[in-house]
Write a protein that holds these residues in place. Structure first.
Motif, PDB file in Angstrom:
ATOM      1  N   MET A  35       1.025  -1.300   0.018  1.00  0.00           N
ATOM      2  CA  MET A  35       0.029   0.072  -0.181  1.00  0.00           C
ATOM      3  C   MET A  35       0.891   1.229  -0.024  1.00  0.00           C
ATOM      4  O   MET A  35       0.494   2.313  -0.710  1.00  0.00           O
ATOM      5  CB  MET A  35      -0.845   0.180   1.268  1.00  0.00           C
ATOM      6  N   VAL A  39       1.067   4.753  -2.316  1.00  0.00           N
ATOM      7  CA  VAL A  39       0.813   6.096  -1.913  1.00  0.00           C
ATOM      8  C   VAL A  39       1.897   6.859  -2.359  1.00  0.00           C
ATOM      9  O   VAL A  39       1.775   7.806  -3.088  1.00  0.00           O
ATOM     10  CB  VAL A  39       0.890   6.297  -0.030  1.00  0.00           C
ATOM     11  N   PHE A  42       1.763   7.646  -6.149  1.00  0.00           N
ATOM     12  CA  PHE A  42       0.695   8.817  -6.228  1.00  0.00           C
ATOM     13  C   PHE A  42       1.390  10.316  -5.878  1.00  0.00           C
ATOM     14  O   PHE A  42       1.093  11.116  -6.577  1.00  0.00           O
ATOM     15  CB  PHE A  42      -0.647   8.667  -5.695  1.00  0.00           C
ATOM     16  N   ALA A  46       2.265  13.328  -8.201  1.00  0.00           N
ATOM     17  CA  ALA A  46       1.586  14.596  -7.973  1.00  0.00           C
ATOM     18  C   ALA A  46       3.061  15.825  -8.099  1.00  0.00           C
ATOM     19  O   ALA A  46       2.771  16.802  -8.550  1.00  0.00           O
ATOM     20  CB  ALA A  46       0.925  14.810  -6.806  1.00  0.00           C
ATOM     21  N   VAL A  47       4.046  15.392  -7.675  1.00  0.00           N
ATOM     22  CA  VAL A  47       5.024  15.993  -7.574  1.00  0.00           C
ATOM     23  C   VAL A  47       5.474  16.654  -8.863  1.00  0.00           C
ATOM     24  O   VAL A  47       5.913  17.665  -9.242  1.00  0.00           O
ATOM     25  CB  VAL A  47       6.523  15.524  -6.750  1.00  0.00           C
ATOM     26  N   SER A  49       3.889  16.401 -11.667  1.00  0.00           N
ATOM     27  CA  SER A  49       2.797  17.340 -12.461  1.00  0.00           C
ATOM     28  C   SER A  49       2.698  18.630 -11.820  1.00  0.00           C
ATOM     29  O   SER A  49       1.863  19.214 -12.108  1.00  0.00           O
ATOM     30  CB  SER A  49       1.537  16.464 -12.534  1.00  0.00           C
ATOM     31  N   SER A  50       3.187  18.977 -10.724  1.00  0.00           N
ATOM     32  CA  SER A  50       3.106  20.128 -10.087  1.00  0.00           C
ATOM     33  C   SER A  50       4.341  21.193 -10.392  1.00  0.00           C
ATOM     34  O   SER A  50       4.597  21.902  -9.383  1.00  0.00           O
ATOM     35  CB  SER A  50       2.967  19.997  -8.473  1.00  0.00           C
TER      36      SER A  50
ATOM     37  N   LEU B  57       1.479  20.766  -4.080  1.00  0.00           N
ATOM     38  CA  LEU B  57       1.346  19.433  -4.357  1.00  0.00           C
ATOM     39  C   LEU B  57      -0.149  19.716  -4.861  1.00  0.00           C
ATOM     40  O   LEU B  57      -1.144  19.454  -4.352  1.00  0.00           O
ATOM     41  CB  LEU B  57       1.576  18.782  -3.441  1.00  0.00           C
ATOM     42  N   MET B  58      -0.184  19.796  -6.154  1.00  0.00           N
ATOM     43  CA  MET B  58      -1.443  19.754  -6.993  1.00  0.00           C
ATOM     44  C   MET B  58      -2.391  20.865  -6.122  1.00  0.00           C
ATOM     45  O   MET B  58      -3.563  20.663  -6.020  1.00  0.00           O
ATOM     46  CB  MET B  58      -2.170  18.418  -6.604  1.00  0.00           C
ATOM     47  N   THR B 190      -4.359   0.433   4.765  1.00  0.00           N
ATOM     48  CA  THR B 190      -5.080   1.335   3.904  1.00  0.00           C
ATOM     49  C   THR B 190      -5.040   2.822   4.401  1.00  0.00           C
ATOM     50  O   THR B 190      -5.189   3.828   3.593  1.00  0.00           O
ATOM     51  CB  THR B 190      -6.460   0.800   3.537  1.00  0.00           C
ATOM     52  N   PHE B 193      -3.165   5.708   3.125  1.00  0.00           N
ATOM     53  CA  PHE B 193      -3.827   6.667   1.830  1.00  0.00           C
ATOM     54  C   PHE B 193      -4.273   8.115   2.183  1.00  0.00           C
ATOM     55  O   PHE B 193      -4.484   9.057   1.673  1.00  0.00           O
ATOM     56  CB  PHE B 193      -4.706   5.989   1.098  1.00  0.00           C
ATOM     57  N   TYR B 196      -2.769  11.783   3.069  1.00  0.00           N
ATOM     58  CA  TYR B 196      -2.458  12.900   2.258  1.00  0.00           C
ATOM     59  C   TYR B 196      -3.551  13.378   1.423  1.00  0.00           C
ATOM     60  O   TYR B 196      -4.783  12.592   1.467  1.00  0.00           O
ATOM     61  CB  TYR B 196      -1.418  12.388   1.087  1.00  0.00           C
ATOM     62  N   ILE B 200      -4.885  13.804  -4.953  1.00  0.00           N
ATOM     63  CA  ILE B 200      -3.459  13.313  -5.639  1.00  0.00           C
ATOM     64  C   ILE B 200      -3.951  11.911  -6.032  1.00  0.00           C
ATOM     65  O   ILE B 200      -2.863  11.515  -6.907  1.00  0.00           O
ATOM     66  CB  ILE B 200      -2.300  13.421  -4.815  1.00  0.00           C
ATOM     67  N   TYR B 201      -4.954  11.113  -5.791  1.00  0.00           N
ATOM     68  CA  TYR B 201      -5.217   9.805  -6.232  1.00  0.00           C
ATOM     69  C   TYR B 201      -5.820   9.837  -7.340  1.00  0.00           C
ATOM     70  O   TYR B 201      -6.532  10.759  -7.779  1.00  0.00           O
ATOM     71  CB  TYR B 201      -5.591   8.797  -5.050  1.00  0.00           C
ATOM     72  N   ASN B 202      -5.832   8.591  -8.076  1.00  0.00           N
ATOM     73  CA  ASN B 202      -6.868   8.397  -9.360  1.00  0.00           C
ATOM     74  C   ASN B 202      -8.383   8.167  -8.817  1.00  0.00           C
ATOM     75  O   ASN B 202      -8.669   7.804  -7.531  1.00  0.00           O
ATOM     76  CB  ASN B 202      -6.332   7.705 -10.287  1.00  0.00           C
ATOM     77  N   VAL B 205      -8.881   4.757  -6.791  1.00  0.00           N
ATOM     78  CA  VAL B 205      -8.210   4.713  -5.416  1.00  0.00           C
ATOM     79  C   VAL B 205      -9.327   5.708  -4.556  1.00  0.00           C
ATOM     80  O   VAL B 205      -9.372   5.238  -3.267  1.00  0.00           O
ATOM     81  CB  VAL B 205      -6.912   5.198  -5.465  1.00  0.00           C
TER      82      VAL B 205
END
Lengths: 272, 266
Positions: A35, A39, A42, A46-47, A49-50, B57-58, B190, B193, B196, B200-202, B205
């Motif tokens: 998992m 994380v 993703f 994000a980093v 694409s930012s 971050l986004m 889980t 996740f 954050y 930022i996830y698709n 998720v």
């Protein structure tokens, strides 16, 4: 040699049976552990694409994705429960069962765990390597798999496992001092996770810090094999890092022998 | 009312026992707290290094990300502090037949298991969480109202119930399968996740952590309401709903589980 094989084969066998019995459990644990890889995946996506740019400290996004999953694969391959097992046996006294046998103390643990690993590694290595390579091929266009790098990677993993194993044996002797091993192991995992580049590639740290961390034994655990796999180390650099790994493996082997001699004198088992 | 008073009294007795047990190994409990503290610190270092490379971050600033991270640790820490013993049910209490002990006492078994242990390690998470909230809040321009304070305070216990509910559901599986530690672990992890911002996830998720294993409701959504003041009905309402539903489901599975329980033959 034959004698040694005869002595230690039962330990390998016992280790394999352990895994075979708790297969399903093991798969759930792996799924739980993976998992945090997703994380990180993703977050890095994000980093990049930012507006972090195409290339951060020599890593592109595809590099980083391969790095994350290879780190996971490598830490699973070289993982060792030795500190926990040793600690538990010291605490509950079952360590005496190993003392009364005419075999090397560390040897019994090593071969039991190797048996354990033999099965888990086969179950894990093939699907994960194929998976990582598929991702790599898709991201970079074309197959990137390099058999030579992969072979050296495996050698480096063996060295890393030995470092990890003997380091954990040493750590397990902490049970003579600290009774709450679970907490101590968590502390160890966090520190090692950071120093070995599992949390973030060491290249992202300030340069002087990176130089120091690269010398420490922890970089020899995960970072070196992964760097070899993705082809960052070659020629003399490669030899230097393999040599460093060998040095740390021998150093911790020696230290574990020494600590064993010292601590066995302090061993008290109640009502044995 | 009388029952609640009794429950609190029993809980206090258990806690006192637990504290006595801890005094046996003085100093050792600090080890666990430091362990969980270090786990948070290494994640924060990771975030901090990342933010030296990118300004946001986004669209989330460092302060906002750290606030969400800190907020996520509070319900997690509370669950960890009070309801940690559920892990032991999955790991060995059922398998070794130790569950017999709970059945012979005139206390609800689920309550008994939960009340029996106090996991001091959790302070490593709780203290970090509270500290991060205190540090980041003044730097974020949050508009406060009485309603917001009330809703924020309500969201925390229900977010905790999401954790406890998921743990109860998965721990109960042990009544049938003898051990379920690995299943609890898989579901529990889980929550990684949840630390954050969910954006930022698709989509897959995000939907899973919102509607299936709803850990995003323990952190991101309540924090979103606190930060932006948007959509309290969903952001807080869903947390309350999910927390209650999961805990109720857990209690039901537990109830049927205790009926299916067979002791170890010894």
């Amino acid at each position: 040699m034959r004698r040694a094989a005869k002595i230690y084969f039962p330990f390998i066998n016992a280790g394999m049976q352990e895994v075979a019995t708790y297969r399903v459990n093991w798969i759930f644990y792996i799924l739980g552990n993976v998992m945090s890889c997703f994380v990180s995946y993703f977050i890095w996506k994000a980093v990049y694409s930012s507006g972090g740019g195409e290339n951060l400290e020599g890593f592109t996004l595809p590099d980083m994705i391969v790095y994350i999953f290879l780190m996971f694969l490598t830490s699973t391959i070289i993982g060792s429960d030795a500190s926990y097992v040793v600690g538990e046996e010291v605490r509950d006294g079952s360590i005496v069962m190993r003392l009364i046998k005419p075999v090397s103390y560390n040897g019994t643990f090593l071969f039991q765990e190797l048996g354990n690993k033999l099965l888990t590694e086969i179950m894990l290595l093939v699907p994960l390597v194929v998976g990582v390579e598929a991702v790599r091929a898709a991201l970079m266009g074309g197959i990137q798999f390099n058999p030579l790098s992969f072979l050296i990677y495996l050698v480096s993993c063996v060295l890393a496992y030995l470092i990890n194993f003997f380091f954990n044996i040493c750590f397990g002797f902490l049970a003579f001092v600290v009774k709450y091993l679970w907490g101590a192991n968590l502390m160890k995992a966090c520190v090692v996770g950071f120093l070995s580049g599992t949390i973030i590639p060491l290249a992202f740290l300030p340069k002087p810090l990176e130089a120091v961390f690269l010398l420490l034994p922890f970089a020899s655990l995960n970072y070196t094999p992964v760097m070899i796999y993705i082809g960052r180390y070659s020629g003399l650099t490669l030899l230097y890092y393999l040599g460093l790994q060998l040095f740390w493996a021998l150093a911790f082997w020696g230290l574990s022998k020494f600590l064993w001699r010292v601590s066995v004198k302090h061993l008290t088992v109640q009502g044995g | 009312m009388k029952q609640i008073k009794r429950a609190f009294k029993i809980h206090r007795i258990f806690v006192v026992q637990e504290l006595k047990r801890m005094m046996e190994y003085k100093g050792d409990f600090i080890v666990g707290i430091i362990g969980f503290l270090l786990a948070q610190i290494s994640n924060l270092l990771f975030l901090w290094i990342i933010f030296t490379k990118v300004p946001s971050l986004m669209g989330w600033s460092l302060n906002e990300v750290v606030f969400i991270y800190g907020f996520s640790l509070v319900p997690k820490g509370i669950d960890h502090l009070f309801f940690d013993n559920l892990w032991a049910v999955g790991h060995y209490i059922v398998r070794k037949g130790d569950f017999d002990r709970y059945l012979t006492r005139p206390i609800n078994t689920l309550f008994h298991v939960m009340a029996e242990k106090l996991q001091i390690d959790a302070f490593g998470e709780l203290l970090t969480g509270v500290a991060l909230i205190i540090v980041t809040l003044p730097q974020l321009s949050v508009e406060w109202s009485v309603l917001k304070v009330i809703l924020a305070l309500i969201s925390v216990p229900f977010a905790t119930l999401i954790y406890t509910g998921i743990k109860t559901c998965t721990a109960s599986v042990a009544f049938w399968s003898k051990r379920s530690g690995s299943i609890i672990y898989m579901f529990y992890m889980t929550n990684e996740f949840a630390k954050y911002p969910a954006t930022i996830y698709n989509t897959v998720v995000r939907n899973i952590i919102t509607y299936v294993i709803p850990f995003a409701l323990t952190s991101y959504f309540p924090a979103l309401y606190i930060l932006k003041g948007e959509n309290p009905l969903f952001n807080i309402g869903m947390t309350v709903l999910a927390g209650s539903a999961l805990m109720a489901l857990g209690a039901v599975i537990w109830h049927f589980g205790t009926r299916a329980y067979e002791s170890a033959g010894s």
